[in-house]
Each structure stands twice: as structure tokens, then as C-alpha cells.
Enzyme design. Structure first.
Site, PDB file in Angstrom:
ATOM      1  N   SER A  33     -12.023  83.427  37.443  1.00 35.34           N
ATOM      2  CA  SER A  33     -12.563  82.140  36.922  1.00 35.34           C
ATOM      3  C   SER A  33     -14.309  81.990  37.287  1.00 35.34           C
ATOM      4  CB  SER A  33     -11.744  80.866  37.486  1.00 35.34           C
ATOM      5  OG  SER A  33     -12.317  79.795  36.889  1.00 35.34           O
ATOM      6  N   CYS A  81     -25.129  88.137  33.495  1.00 36.33           N
ATOM      7  CA  CYS A  81     -24.541  86.842  33.643  1.00 36.33           C
ATOM      8  C   CYS A  81     -25.699  85.782  33.182  1.00 36.33           C
ATOM      9  CB  CYS A  81     -24.069  86.496  34.921  1.00 36.33           C
ATOM     10  SG  CYS A  81     -23.015  84.826  34.938  1.00 36.33           S
ATOM     11  N   ARG A 135     -11.500  82.633  31.141  1.00 35.60           N
ATOM     12  CA  ARG A 135     -12.257  82.723  32.277  1.00 35.60           C
ATOM     13  C   ARG A 135     -13.339  81.562  32.403  1.00 35.60           C
ATOM     14  NH1 ARG A 135     -16.757  84.918  35.337  1.00 35.60           N
ATOM     15  NH2 ARG A 135     -16.132  85.976  37.425  1.00 35.60           N
TER      16      ARG A 135
END
Length: 468
Positions: free
Chosen positions: A238, A284, A380
Site C-alpha cells: 500500500s 513515483c 495499492r
């Protein structure tokens, strides 16, 4: 990081560590559960080199469990679930299994299943010159009476001695009814000699492997299937770990977190390890899109210091670009580092190589990218499963990374680089590193932009950078 006094050799540096409260590793490297990083080939090679791989969850439940089984079957002391055929199977069946699993030494039982009466063994030598693939196995196999076998209850050492003496490739293990109970492979002996630091279960001698699951109710079924397949550690995957969705399903390693206030909830729920990092991976964009996250060095230091009180190891997850970053993460309190982009360009990573402007590359994408989300990784980032979340918000990008060759050369390079860093810091082990860190004997200084520039390659017209 400030240098320390060196009174020991490079080979004296011990980088063994804890992945969780119960699982130890010889090398503090973990491959990330990303669909362009870790499938069974990556997990196998990571374990052989002393680390561990975490199989990603962008598979169906059955396919992810099969990935785990492939790792567990790869190098066993006793292969407890070998693939079998029956005497009426054909050469075509053997060739199909060889293509799917990479080996052709197959025990033959009367039922074609494990636990059946041993009838013989077929190997690649038996089928090499067979042109008619419809030939029955019973016509070409080595029959039971010509096989060397071991009896159930034999220990691994004695079984290995039989293999050495008979110079056979496979040693079937049978019970008093001559039913197949396990198998030992000669290739495993060679692997044991070559990979002395391999991460293995101390009892079964199988390679260690982890797998990721989400936080939705249906992931309980996924967890059960993974446990049945033999997974050693489950990572609850997660992007923001401090949520009610994770507390109910927590198995072993939880995360991701970046503050002690997040970590305490997961520790109280029984986490055996924590992943630390939010929005700092090379692919990311969480900090940009959501304005939430933390600088990785600060996150690792503060969470590790807090989790240490409870005996919970942490994984520094994300932002690793060099051996220097690995050394810093470990020196700031991390027990292991989890790597994505560092490993994505290797031979063992999923995907095919391609060329762009003459450079050999492999695809690499964040699990928060739209492409990965469409394959299942949205769980996620979105914990509820309802129509309110029909619009996906990307928290990652897709790209490519340069070819790094095989892990069999790359991991030893990373290990040696970390050892050099720890030696220069004057510490012989990670335990000594953390002892000095928390007793103010291991010191860090903030570097100015000018200092960072002079700490890298500079002042050259051109240069070539080779890792090893």
C-alpha cells in the site's frame, strides 16, 4: 557520512541482517514487488545471492501462487512436489514440461502424480534422439529396477552422498510401498557449492521468497493461496500504510510509512517488518500529485529509531540509485533496502530488451502509473472498491532503464560497494553501525550544492563510467 578508523579488512565486514523479526538474510537486498522488477526469475536469483525477491501482485491469485511455487521448486534439498508423468505419457509431454519449467528429469509414477508408485525416470538423454514425439514414455524411460533410490527418512547429507557416488542426476526418495515421496537433484548440489550465501529455509532448504498482497477483503484469499504455495513472507502493498484497510489484514511486512506516528499503528497490529518510503522512487510522482511524503533519509532515520524500540526491522523502500545510497540507508537504521530501478534493467527482470538511440534498454514503470494500474495495481492506491474511484489518478510514470547485465555479476558488485563504504566509516557490521549511530559516534554532515558537485566526477572534458 564521516569516515572512521579502519583496523579490519574488507572481508571482515559483515552485512548480514534481519528482514523481519524471524527471517535473516546474508545480504540486505530486497527486490521490489513491481511488475517490471520481480517475478520468479528475479526472486530466484536474489535468493541465490543472499537477498530475497517479493513477487508482485499484478497477477491472478493462481498465477502469483505459481510464481511462488517456481521459486520454491528451483533449489530444494528435498523437492516435495516434483512434476510427474505416467508411463503412457509421451515424449511430447516431456518436451512441453521442459519448455514450461526448464528441466526434463521427470519421475514416472503409475498415477502420473506425486505419491504414486515409482515406475521409472525420464531425462533429456532419453529423448535427445527421439524424432517421433508420440512415443510412450514407458518405452524409453529408465525403469525402476535400474534406478538408484533412497528410502524415506534419509537426511539430506546422506542423500547427497548417494548422488555423488552414483553420479546420477536425480535421486528419487520412496517409502516402504515404493511410492514417490520426494526427489533430490544433482544440480542442487552444484548450486549449494556456488551459492553458499543463498537465502534458504533452515528446515526444507528451499529458497526464501516473498509476495505482495493488497488491502481489500478479497486479498485474504490471495494470502491463503500464497501461504499454501509456500511463501515465506507476505508484504502488504500500500502506498500509504497507516490505514484501517491494512490493520485488519496485516500479515508480516507492512507499509509504506514515513513517520513514527504511522508506524506505531502497524507495530501495534503485529507487523514483523515495515517498509519506509513515500513518493521518492525514480518513477513515483506521489509527492508531486498528492503533496504528501517525506525526504527518504529523514523518514528512514526517524522510523528506524522508533521501530528499534519494538524490535521491528525496517526496509528503506525507494530512492536507491547507487551503492552509496544503500550504505547511507543502512547507516541511518534500515535493516534492508528495497530496490526497483536498480534491478529493473537486469537480465532477470521481466520484459524484453529493446534499443533506443543505440542504447540497450528495458521497460520500467511505477505501480502508480496508469499502465500498471490497468493491470491491477490500483488497489495499492485506492482501498475501497466502488464507483467513486472510477477516475484513476496516476502516482507514477512509465519509462525505461539501461541494461545492467545479470544479477550474478551485479549483486556481488553492490555487496562489495557497501562493504567498502562501511569499512571507510570504520564499522564491521550493521549492528555496530546502528550502535554508533544511536550513541552519536556515527556522524553525518549536510552537504552544500557545491560540496555535492565536487563529490562527483567533475573537471573532465569527457569520461566513461563503468560499474564493474
Amino acid at each position: 557520512m564521516m569516515p572512521g578508523h579502519i583496523n579490519f579488512g574488507l572481508n571482515d565486514v559483515d552485512i548480514s541482517t534481519k528482514l523481519t523479526k524471524e527471517i535473516s538474510l546474508k545480504v540486505p537486498f530486497v527486490s521490489s514487488p513491481m511488475d517490471t522488477v520481480t517475478e520468479h526469475k528475479m526472486a530466484i536469483t536474489m535468493a541465490l545471492q543472499g537477498g530475497i525477491g517479493i513477487i508482485h501482485s499484478n497477477f491472478t491469485v493462481e498465477d502469483q501462487a505459481e510464481q511462488v511455487r517456481k521459486v520454491k521448486r528451483y533449489e530444494n534439498g528435498f523437492i516435495t512436489d516434483p512434476i510427474c508423468l505416467c508411463p503412457n505419457s509421451t515424449v511430447a509431454d516431456v518436451l512441453k514440461l521442459k519448455e514450461e519449467h526448464g528441466y526434463s528429469g521427470i519421475p514416472i509414477t503409475d498415477t502420473g502424480k506425486m505419491g504414486g508408485k515409482l515406475m521409472g525416470l525420464v531425462s533429456s538423454r532419453d529423448i535427445t534422439f527421439i524424432t517421433d514425439t508420440s512415443v510412450k514414455i514407458k518405452e524409453i524411460m529408465t525403469p525402476r529396477e535400474k534406478l538408484s533410490v533412497a528410502k524415506k527418512g534419509i537426511d539430506l547429507h546422506d542423500a547427497n552422498e548417494i548422488l555423488k557416488e552414483t553420479k546420477k542426476g536425480k535421486l528419487p526418495v520412496v517409502n516402504e510401498k515404493d511410492e514417490l515421496v520426494s526427489l533430490i537433484a544433482r544440480t542442487d548440489l552444484l548450486k549449494n557449492n556456488e551459492f553458499a550465501q543463498a537465502s534458504k529455509d533452515p528446515v526444507t532448504k528451499q529458497l526464501l521468497v516473498g509476495a505482495a498482497i493488497g488491502t481489500r477483503p478479497e486479498d485474504r484469499e490471495r494470502a491463503a493461496a500464497l501461504v499454501e504455495a509456500g511463501v515465506d513472507v507476505i508484504v502488504v502493498d500500500s502506498s500509504q500504510g497507516d490505514s484501517v484497510y491494512q490493520l485488519d489484514i496485516l500479515q508480516v511486512i507492512a507499509g509504506n510509512v514515513v513517520t513514527p506516528s504511522q508506524a506505531i499503528h502497524l507495530i501495534q497490529a503485529g507487523a514483523d517488518g515495515l517498509r519506509v518510503g513515500m513518493g521518492i522512487g525514480s518513477i513515483c510522482t506521489t509527492q508531486e500529485v498528492c503533496a504528501v511524503g517525506r525526504a527518504q533519509a529523514s523518514a528512514v532515520y526517524h522510523v528506524a529509531k522508533f521501530a528499534r524500540k519494538y524490535g521491528v526491522p525496517i526496509l528503506a523502500d525507494g530512492g536507491i540509485k547507487s551503492t552509496g545510497h544503500i550504505t547511507k540507508a543502512l547507516s541511518l537504521g534500515a535493516s534492508c533496502v528495497m530496490m526497483g530501478s536498480m534491478l529493473a534493467g537486469t537480465d532477470e527482470a521481466p520484459g524484453e530488451y529493446f534499443y533506443q538511440d543505440g542504447v540497450r534498454l528495458k521497460r520500467y514503470r511505477g505501480m502508480g502509473s496508469i499502465e500498471a494500474m490497468s493491470k491491477g495495481s490500483e488497489k495499492r492506491y485506492v482501498w475501497e472498491n466502488n464507483s467513486a474511484h472510477s477516475i484513476k489518478v496516476a502516482q507514477g510514470v512509465s519509462g525505461a532503464v539501461q541494461d545492467k547485465g545479470t544479477l550474478l555479476r551485479y549483486i556481488p558488485y553492490l555487496v562489495q560497494g557497501v562493504r567498502h563504504g562501511m569499512q571507510d566509516a570504520g564499522v564491521k557490521s550493521l549492528d555496530e553501525t546502528w550502535d554508533k549511530l544511536y550513541n552519536d559516534k556515527l556522524r553525518f554532515e549536510i552537504r552544500s550544492p557545491a560540496a555535492q558537485k565536487e563529490g562527483g566526477v567533475h573537471g573532465l572534458h569527457s569520461y566513461q563510467k563503468r560499474l564493474f
